[in-house]
Motif scaffolding. Structure first.
Motif, short mmCIF file in Angstrom:
data_model
loop_
_atom_site.label_atom_id
_atom_site.label_comp_id
_atom_site.label_asym_id
_atom_site.label_seq_id
_atom_site.Cartn_x
_atom_site.Cartn_y
_atom_site.Cartn_z
N VAL A 47 0.86 -1.18 0.00
CA VAL A 47 0.00 0.00 0.00
C VAL A 47 0.90 1.23 0.00
O VAL A 47 1.57 1.51 1.00
N ASP A 48 0.91 1.94 -1.13
CA ASP A 48 1.72 3.15 -1.24
C ASP A 48 3.17 2.89 -0.80
O ASP A 48 3.77 3.68 -0.07
N GLY A 49 3.73 1.75 -1.22
CA GLY A 49 5.11 1.42 -0.92
C GLY A 49 5.32 0.65 0.37
O GLY A 49 6.39 0.09 0.61
N GLU A 50 4.29 0.59 1.20
CA GLU A 50 4.45 -0.12 2.48
C GLU A 50 3.96 -1.56 2.35
O GLU A 50 2.83 -1.82 1.96
N VAL A 51 4.85 -2.52 2.66
CA VAL A 51 4.52 -3.93 2.49
C VAL A 51 3.78 -4.45 3.72
O VAL A 51 4.22 -4.26 4.85
N MET A 52 2.63 -5.11 3.48
CA MET A 52 1.86 -5.69 4.59
C MET A 52 1.61 -7.15 4.32
O MET A 52 1.30 -7.53 3.20
N LYS A 53 1.74 -7.95 5.36
CA LYS A 53 1.42 -9.37 5.27
C LYS A 53 -0.07 -9.52 5.58
O LYS A 53 -0.56 -8.96 6.56
N VAL A 54 -0.77 -10.26 4.75
CA VAL A 54 -2.20 -10.49 5.02
C VAL A 54 -2.49 -11.99 4.99
O VAL A 54 -1.69 -12.78 4.50
N ASP A 55 -3.63 -12.37 5.56
CA ASP A 55 -3.97 -13.79 5.65
C ASP A 55 -5.02 -14.20 4.63
O ASP A 55 -5.14 -15.38 4.31
N CYS A 56 -5.78 -13.24 4.18
CA CYS A 56 -6.78 -13.52 3.15
C CYS A 56 -6.90 -12.24 2.34
O CYS A 56 -6.97 -11.15 2.91
N CYS A 57 -6.87 -12.40 1.03
CA CYS A 57 -6.93 -11.20 0.19
C CYS A 57 -7.94 -11.37 -0.94
O CYS A 57 -7.84 -12.29 -1.74
N ASN A 58 -8.91 -10.50 -0.96
CA ASN A 58 -9.96 -10.51 -1.98
C ASN A 58 -9.69 -9.35 -2.94
O ASN A 58 -9.81 -8.20 -2.57
N VAL A 59 -9.27 -9.71 -4.16
CA VAL A 59 -8.96 -8.68 -5.16
C VAL A 59 -10.13 -8.56 -6.13
O VAL A 59 -10.46 -9.50 -6.84
N ILE A 60 -10.78 -7.40 -6.11
CA ILE A 60 -11.87 -7.15 -7.07
C ILE A 60 -11.32 -6.15 -8.09
O ILE A 60 -11.25 -4.95 -7.83
#
Lengths: 420, 235
Positions: free
Chosen positions: A263-276
């Motif tokens: 997000v805007d260059g900041e890396v985040m680890k996520v557990d579930c990602c819904n890409v629409i």
């Protein structure tokens, strides 16, 4: 099958004359082919067959023998509906005089007026109805492609993707993070992503109350925003973070391999990602050459007829028509106008002025339903909104419950209207 | 607070803007006799009024429809209440005139009181047992009469059922043609006249419900007649 006969007629007689009086040439019934068996296509096929008493030959081409509605699929994610309750067959359409072919349309030849199917069959038509829903724009979300949909589901065409997303929400570790990459305008079902957030929040509140939800949104505002934000505060306090473009929501990259979101260059680890992802008309519309640079198919507001070809009608999500949202309700409403226009042209039946309407119900929490709707009329430029309403913030529980119950009635009503 | 409020009221009254709180509805004494004859079989009103076949009617002015404590209302009445129907002169008058035209599924089996003066008298009596609007300025809407009467010429319009069938496609996105009633009421087989009265009640926003107010709002008299003609013939 009157394939050769139609070819003969099509090549032998001026198109204008054929358009004006298709019944003149003997026994051959005028033929309508409908591509796409959702809210637009199935309604159009059913209404043309039902109201023309056999005077028009109607064929519906739909890849899936059992259709899963995208509308209400969020309620499945929230545990309020069985998956089976979203599924509908075409037996009543078949019984009502529609020829249903379970195949994929792969090509449209507008000069020959033919549709080619993946199985090799070639269908001819006097009028073609395209109602193929949406496809996703390549490169809309950097790092995501359809190949990544098994890891980061879109779940924005209902079916196995919807079930996959639910499994992934269920599999989140305690205190994990759910991220949604929300789509840019225009897209199918404007309140859909935010109803989905509500449903995921409901599930997590019950089973995983320390989990977090991130909405990464390229838009600076969204449908029913005040109602959703009020509901999220009331039912899921602190769980949902909405990140709009001011905070980087418009600068997103996903990394399916490592389950990361940037997000805007900041890396985040996520557990579930819904890409629409960003959307465009279902591919067959572009193959037919009726879409423009926007990716959608412009239509005449008074009939849903393509601005490119007067023998083709485009319904629902695929069309660019003006003010109506891309919804199942809109597609159903547009289909009735197109069906009337087609019957008028092919069977000489009475044609009344077009009128359209739409209502979208959303569920925020158990028995907390809201709605937004409008009525529409054609103007020379577009389908224009003439009146509208929206649920108010601060409504009492009895009204919200009634609104939810009304949405259940609507689902039963519209699916009966679409599928018979 | 009180000191600042009173002068404001005085100014309103002086300017003629004071709500028509003391508007005479009708003759309450005649209304009492009418109540005995028309209503008392099922309803009680007055000191110690209790629930009988119908709910007690004390305080009915300003009360939300379907909200008297402990009374088992029809689903239709409960739904109208949660949609926002509140009993005022404006809504009670058409309800007494033809209960089923305002609340289609009401359990109140009352044929209706057609005479306008009689209704006014009855309402004047009923209001004796509600908070008196003249004592509470903010209760003004409950005390105002409006003209909801439908022009007989509108009721007499012969609708074109073919046009009605086309227009009805819009209704049938939600209202199931086979008459199923789940969350959204059935309109199949609705008597023509009740249908017309109900649609005009939505147009005038006497019936609550934003979707129906919007849908009816853009139907003209001929279109309502056409729809009524179509739905009355559906089985």
């Amino acid at each position: 099958m009157t394939l050769s006969r139609r070819h003969f007629i099509g090549s032998g007689i001026a198109t204008g004359a054929l358009l004006a009086a298709p019944m003149v040439w003997g026994q051959a019934k005028p033929r309508v082919v409908v591509i796409g068996g959702g809210a637009g296509g199935a309604t159009a096929a059913r209404y043309i067959a039902k109201d023309s008493d056999g005077a028009i030959d109607v064929t519906l081409v739909e890849a899936n023998p059992i259709y899963t509605t995208c509308f209400f699929s969020n309620l499945y994610l929230g545990g309020f509906r069985d998956f089976e309750s979203l599924q509908h067959g075409y037996d009543k359409l078949s019984g009502g005089g529609v020829t249903v072919i379970n195949d994929m349309a792969t090509g449209v030849d507008r000069d020959a007026r033919t549709v080619t199917l993946a199985g090799g069959q070639v269908l001819t038509w006097d009028r073609l109805v395209l109602s193929p829903g949406i496809d996703f724009k390549d490169g809309s979300v950097p790092g995501w492609s359809l190949d990544a949909a098994e890891v980061m589901p879109h779940a924005y065409k209902a079916g196995p993707q919807t079930q996959l997303l639910r499994q992934k929400v269920d599999a989140m570790p305690q205190g994990g993070t759910f991220a949604m990459v929300a789509p840019p305008n225009p897209y199918r079902c404007p309140p859909g992503p935010y109803e989905r957030i509500s449903m995921v929040a409901h599930v997590l509140k019950e089973r995983n109350p320390t989990a977090k939800i991130l909405v990464l949104d390229p838009k600076d505002k969204f449908s029913k925003q005040a109602l959703f934000e009020e509901g999220w505060g009331k039912h899921y306090n602190g769980m949902v973070d909405w990140i709009g473009p001011d905070f980087g929501g418009n600068n997103i990259e996903v990394r399916p391999g490592t389950m990361e979101v940037v997000v805007d260059g900041e890396v985040m680890k996520v557990d579930c990602c819904n890409v629409i992802p960003g959307q465009m008309a279902g591919r067959i519309a572009a193959l037919a050459g009726v879409t423009d640079d926007s990716g959608w198919a412009p239509v005449h507001p008074d009939s849903m007829k393509s601005k490119v070809d007067e023998t083709i009608f485009v319904l629902g999500d695929s069309s660019a028509q003006g003010d109506m949202p891309k919804s199942g309700f809109s597609a159903n409403s547009q289909a009735k106008v197109a069906a009337m226009a087609i019957r008028g042209e092919l069977a000489g039946s009475k044609v009344f002025p077009a009128r359209y309407s739409n209502t979208c119900w959303s569920l925020i929490a158990p028995e907390d339903g809201v709605k937004v709707g409008a009525s529409y009329e054609p103007t020379p430029e577009k389908i224009a909104s003439v009146d509208s309403f929206i649920s108010a913030t601060g409504e009492d529980a009895a009204l919200r419950k009634a609104t939810y119950q009304e949405s259940l009635g609507w689902y039963a009503g519209i699916t009966a209207d679409i599928f018979g | 607070m009180g000191r600042r409020f009173l002068p404001a009221l005085a100014i309103l009254a002086a300017a003629g803007l004071f709500p028509a709180a003391a508007e005479e509805i009708g003759d309450a004494a005649r209304g009492a006799a009418l109540f005995k004859r028309e209503c008392a079989v099922c309803h009680e009103i007055g000191e110690g009024a209790m629930r009988r076949i119908g709910p007690p009617l004390n305080g009915v002015f300003g009360r939300r429809a379907g909200s008297a404590d402990g009374f088992a209302y029809s689903r239709a009445m409960a739904r109208m209440g949660s949609d926002g129907l509140t009993w005022t002169l404006e809504t009670l008058d058409p309800y007494l005139e033809n209960p089923k035209a305002l609340v289609s599924g009401t359990k109140m089996t009352y044929r209706g009181l057609k005479d306008t003066t009689a209704r006014s008298d009855l309402l004047a009596y009923l209001r004796e047992w509600s908070d008196k609007p003249q004592d509470i300025p903010e209760a003004e809407p409950t005390a105002l009469k409006t003209d909801h009467e439908l022009d007989p010429a509108i009721l007499a319009i012969e609708g074109d059922p073919d046009y009605g069938e086309y227009l009805a496609a819009e209704c049938q996105t939600c209202h199931q043609r086979d008459g199923s009633d789940l969350g959204i009421p059935s309109i199949t087989g609705w008597p023509r006249e009740d249908f017309v009265v109900a649609m005009h009640a939505y147009k005038k926003k006497l019936r609550p419900h934003p979707v129906m107010q919007m849908m009816a709002g853009r139907l003209n008299d001929e279109e309502i007649a056409a729809l009524a003609a179509f739905f009355a013939t559906l089985e």
